[in-house]
Design an enzyme around this catalytic site. Structure first.
Site, PDB file in Angstrom:
ATOM      1  N   ASP A 157       6.057  31.136   0.818  1.00 46.95           N
ATOM      2  CA  ASP A 157       7.339  31.592   0.267  1.00 46.95           C
ATOM      3  C   ASP A 157       7.867  32.673   1.212  1.00 46.95           C
ATOM      4  O   ASP A 157       7.375  33.797   1.222  1.00 46.95           O
ATOM      5  CB  ASP A 157       7.113  32.129  -1.150  1.00 46.95           C
ATOM      6  CG  ASP A 157       8.339  32.847  -1.705  1.00 46.95           C
ATOM      7  OD1 ASP A 157       9.358  32.954  -0.990  1.00 46.95           O
ATOM      8  OD2 ASP A 157       8.272  33.318  -2.863  1.00 46.95           O
TER       9      ASP A 157
ATOM     10  N   CYS B  63      11.284  39.356 -11.536  1.00 46.62           N
ATOM     11  CA  CYS B  63      10.818  37.973 -11.633  1.00 46.62           C
ATOM     12  C   CYS B  63       9.360  37.853 -11.225  1.00 46.62           C
ATOM     13  O   CYS B  63       8.951  36.906 -10.556  1.00 46.62           O
ATOM     14  CB  CYS B  63      11.684  37.030 -10.795  1.00 46.62           C
ATOM     15  SG  CYS B  63      13.386  37.017 -11.299  1.00 46.62           S
TER      16      CYS B  63
ATOM     17  N   HIS C 235       6.397  35.642  -7.042  1.00 49.06           N
ATOM     18  CA  HIS C 235       7.683  35.574  -7.737  1.00 49.06           C
ATOM     19  C   HIS C 235       7.621  34.366  -8.682  1.00 49.06           C
ATOM     20  O   HIS C 235       6.942  33.382  -8.376  1.00 49.06           O
ATOM     21  CB  HIS C 235       8.768  35.383  -6.678  1.00 49.06           C
ATOM     22  CG  HIS C 235      10.172  35.455  -7.175  1.00 49.06           C
ATOM     23  ND1 HIS C 235      10.760  34.426  -7.859  1.00 49.06           N
ATOM     24  CD2 HIS C 235      11.111  36.420  -7.073  1.00 49.06           C
ATOM     25  CE1 HIS C 235      12.010  34.761  -8.153  1.00 49.06           C
ATOM     26  NE2 HIS C 235      12.252  35.975  -7.684  1.00 49.06           N
TER      27      HIS C 235
ATOM     28  N   LYS D 153      19.717  35.996   1.381  1.00 52.20           N
ATOM     29  CA  LYS D 153      18.926  37.193   1.644  1.00 52.20           C
ATOM     30  C   LYS D 153      18.907  37.532   3.135  1.00 52.20           C
ATOM     31  O   LYS D 153      18.231  38.463   3.565  1.00 52.20           O
ATOM     32  CB  LYS D 153      17.489  37.010   1.125  1.00 52.20           C
ATOM     33  CG  LYS D 153      17.388  36.948  -0.401  1.00 52.20           C
ATOM     34  CD  LYS D 153      15.947  36.965  -0.843  1.00 52.20           C
ATOM     35  CE  LYS D 153      15.740  36.407  -2.237  1.00 52.20           C
ATOM     36  NZ  LYS D 153      16.219  37.266  -3.309  1.00 52.20           N
TER      37      LYS D 153
END
Lengths: 412, 142
Positions: free
Chosen positions: A200, A366, A123, A226
């Site tokens: 991540d 992204c 990302h 999220k």
């Protein structure tokens, strides 16, 4: 499992609405998840009863808010099995957390000629901080190749990670291809060469058990919104020894020990990295979201989503002219599924699905370098969460077919 | 079925322009060129314009985009061909007003007027305006 609903869906009031005269089917969970009524209530409750700034007052409300703020930190610590609660730094989100690592650890430890290793599926938030750091420090940014299914390739990683490598930073779960990357193995490779491992966790922590001690990662970043929480709150996990050695990136209130006229000493962890009044309600409610998720059980969430994928992926693969990216074996695929209809731009597909009440993302997610790697400009993406049902999956499949027909033959 | 609402967005003339775009390609003798990106979706539009005697003597577009952005570019090139610069700039404004749902003169826009329905699809407004923005920028490029 029940096709139409499941035991959790009723907790999410937003899902019970019509969009374009059709029942809403929310499949944009990789972008952000919906919030259960209990979480919405908790935000209200905090502002109605306990609101005060943290770590500052001696009055009762200040004590209450501080107590809840720190209790949430302990919940999050246990949730990812960190050793110490001071290894949990509140941030604005994953992007903020990754930027802090780059600006603090990176700034101190990256020198000319050093290497930073990432992959083609990252990302932008796990790419640009490293790219800019590399430019500034005259370091080398290296990309690990993906294998044929889209996983970060361990064989190539063995070639790319060298004794010059200081940082390896990889997405645990891809926000486009839905693959779970071998971050544990990558961490061990990184450590063998004296590098730190950054994970991540934006797409993994909300959907599966994540144990930082088991992974032996040095840093983990993830976002509250999220995983049922509000926007504007996220977490940076870091190993205590590393965080202790790192300089703060933001200066101001809360993060100081003592301020003299010409010098300042820093506060202890975790507050050294939490300058200014934090997102107090957000942090407390993220703790409540963790409680909610743990009540279901992260393994149960993972297994449930796996069943949904095993149900929907073969159906998607059967649609003529639908190209599905990432692995085609449901066992290798998490609940993020990217696809394109041949000769149709994903925006047109997404508008068609929206007319049927189905919310998906369309665009580059992204991840422009990954789009280039896949040889596409953009894709559509459906991403499920545990409140989605078999019926949602059926509606997705039916709506893709209807949209395809629309662009071939007009309205059916 | 709610999909029938899409007829307002994807009218046949729009689908035709998208499938068989007019003035698609590059110009060898362009005087004004621009490349515009739509950062939300990664779409790219290259526009070549040949200005002669204060008129758009020739125009061509290339790049990659959705049905709406491709159709809009095709319709725009049709509409502004052989128009003088001031008229073309007025058309840019008329188109923008139309897409934003404001009252405006759309007769001059030719086929491009059929994109009026986009105003009911706010997420797609950027797709429709990309080509016209590119024209405006190309004409004002120093």
């Amino acid at each position: 499992m029940d096709n139409k609903t499941n035991q959790w869906r009723e907790d999410f009031p937003i899902l019970n609405q019509k969009v374009n005269d059709e029942n809403l089917v929310y499949l944009d969970n990789a972008a952000t998840t919906q919030k259960p009524q209990a979480i919405i209530n908790d935000i209200d409750k905090f502002y109605q009863h306990d609101n005060a700034n943290v770590h500052r007052g001696v009055h009762t409300l200040a004590e209450r808010s501080t107590e809840q703020f720190e209790a949430a930190r302990v919940k999050i610590q246990k949730f990812i099995n960190a050793q110490h609660s001071d290894e949990i730094i509140y941030t604005k989100g994953t992007t903020d957390a990754l930027n802090i690592i780059a600006r603090s650890f990176g700034e101190e430890n990256i020198h000319e000629g050093d290497e930073i290793v990432i992959s083609y599926l990252e990302h932008h938030s796990n790419l640009i901080p490293w790219q800019q750091l590399a430019i500034k420090k005259h370091a080398t940014l290296k990309y690990i190749e993906l294998d044929k299914d889209g996983f970060v390739d361990l064989e190539d990683a063995k070639k790319k990670i060298t004794d010059k490598t200081k940082i390896v930073s990889i997405a645990h779960v891809s926000n486009v291809l839905g693959v779970i990357n071998p971050v544990k193995e990558l961490a061990s490779l990184a450590h063998m060469h004296g590098a730190v491992m950054v994970v991540d966790g934006a797409q993994s922590v909300p959907h599966m058990p994540v144990d930082v001690q088991d992974l032996d990662c040095d840093f983990l970043a993830f976002s509250g919104h999220k995983m049922l929480g509000p926007t504007g709150i996220g977490v940076l996990y870091g190993k205590e020894a590393l965080l202790n050695a790192m300089p703060p990136v933001d200066y101001g209130g809360e993060m100081i020990n003592f301020v003299h006229l010409y010098e300042t000493s820093w506060n202890d962890l975790p507050w050294k990295f939490e300058a200014g009044t934090p997102n107090i309600a957000g942090a407390i409610v993220l703790g409540d979201a963790v409680d909610y998720l743990e009540k279901i059980g992260m393994q149960n969430i993972f297994d449930y989503e796996n069943k949904l994928v095993a149900y929907v992926l073969p159906k998607l693969l059967k649609i003529d002219d639908l190209i599905v990216y990432g692995p085609h074996d449901p066992k290798k695929h998490t609940s993020v599924i990217s696809f394109n209809l041949k000769d149709l731009h994903p925006h047109d597909l997404a508008t068609g699905l929206d007319m049927e009440g189905v919310a998906v993302r369309a665009g580059h997610h992204c991840a422009q370098p990954l789009m280039g790697y896949l040889g596409v400009n953009a894709t559509a993406r459906a991403s499920f969460y545990f409140y989605n049902t078999v019926e949602d999956a059926d509606t997705l499949v039916k709506s893709i077919v209807a949209t395809k027909e629309f662009f071939k033959n007009g309205t059916v | 079925m709610a999909l029938s609402k899409m007829d307002n967005l994807y009218r046949q003339v729009i689908l035709d322009h998208s499938a068989h775009p007019h003035h698609h390609g590059k110009l060898d003798d362009s005087t004004n060129q621009i490349e515009l990106k739509n950062p939300t979706c990664g779409d790219v539009l290259q526009l070549d314009v040949k200005v002669k005697d204060n008129k758009i003597a020739d125009i061509a577009f290339s790049g990659y985009g959705c049905t709406i952005s491709q159709a809009s570019a095709s319709m725009m090139t049709d509409a502004v061909m052989n128009k003088d610069i001031d008229t073309a700039e007025d058309m840019v404004e008329d188109f923008s007003n139309m897409i934003l749902g404001e009252k405006t003169d759309t007769d001059i826009l030719d086929d491009a007027a059929t994109l009026k329905g986009v105003s009911q699809f706010p997420a797609r407004i950027k797709c429709a305006t990309l080509a016209w923005k590119a024209l405006h920028k190309a004409l004002n490029k120093k």
